[in-house]
Design an enzyme around this catalytic site. Structure first.
Site, PDB file in Angstrom:
ATOM      1  N   HIS A  67      48.204  51.657  66.984  1.00 29.01           N
ATOM      2  CA  HIS A  67      49.373  51.121  66.293  1.00 29.01           C
ATOM      3  C   HIS A  67      49.331  51.598  64.844  1.00 29.01           C
ATOM      4  O   HIS A  67      48.266  51.897  64.302  1.00 29.01           O
ATOM      5  CB  HIS A  67      49.360  49.592  66.316  1.00 29.01           C
ATOM      6  N   GLU A  69      49.522  50.056  62.019  1.00 27.40           N
ATOM      7  CA  GLU A  69      48.639  49.281  61.148  1.00 27.40           C
ATOM      8  C   GLU A  69      47.179  49.648  61.361  1.00 27.40           C
ATOM      9  O   GLU A  69      46.410  49.781  60.409  1.00 27.40           O
ATOM     10  CB  GLU A  69      48.793  47.771  61.396  1.00 27.40           C
TER      11      GLU A  69
END
Length: 174
Positions: A67, A69
């Site tokens: 992801h 992040e």
């Protein structure tokens, strides 16, 4: 939610700062989109400088943890030579999921700013708020809705185009 406003800064100044960094996260999301990935982007800022960038790479890497992040956290940790991302702010176009929220808390990021909520997996206030959970030893402040329309449009447009593409079966491929 507590905003740390420095002497001489107003809430409007903070909004301009948040928008600046969110535009950088949007730029990362466009990189994901160019690869056919869901357009989600993130940047980690420390003392006015980006130390971590990331965009969604789940399909490209076949890694469910890739992801935006998580990619940005890994890069920032390498730059700082530390797993503790103190004095940092994370900007992400979509509200963090449970995995990313957990990583944000574990890496001690004190501020997370996101663009648009995630009604299916958002864990920074929509479904639950893992980032500000008082039972955890560490928490991160949350600012939401920065450039929300632009962040939401990226996702909406991507999924609209995806639905309009003919499937392999419709093309006669198997």
């Amino acid at each position: 939610m507590i905003l740390n406003i420095k002497a001489g800064e107003s809430l409007d100044d903070m909004g301009v700062v948040h928008e600046h960094w969110m535009r950088q996260a949007i730029s990362e999301a466009r990189k994901a989109e160019a690869l056919g990935e869901v357009p989600i982007g993130a940047v980690i800022v420390r003392h006015g400088e980006i130390i971590g960038r990331g965009y969604n790479l789940r399909e490209t890497t076949m890694d469910s943890t890739a992801h935006a992040e998580m990619v940005a956290i890994r890069e920032a940790s390498n730059v700082m030579n530390s797993w503790r991302l103190l004095d940092c702010q994370l900007y992400v176009t979509l509200e963090p999921c449970p995995m990313c929220a957990g990583a944000i808390v574990q890496s001690r990021v004190p501020l997370t700013v996101y663009g648009t909520p995630d009604p299916k997996a958002g864990c920074a206030g929509t479904l639950m708020n893992l980032l500000e959970e008082p039972r955890f030893n560490h928490r991160t402040e949350v600012v939401q809705g920065i450039l929300q329309e632009e962040c939401a449009d990226l996702l909406t447009s991507f999924f609209r185009r995806l639905r309009q593409k003919p499937s392999k079966e419709e093309k006669g491929e198997t």
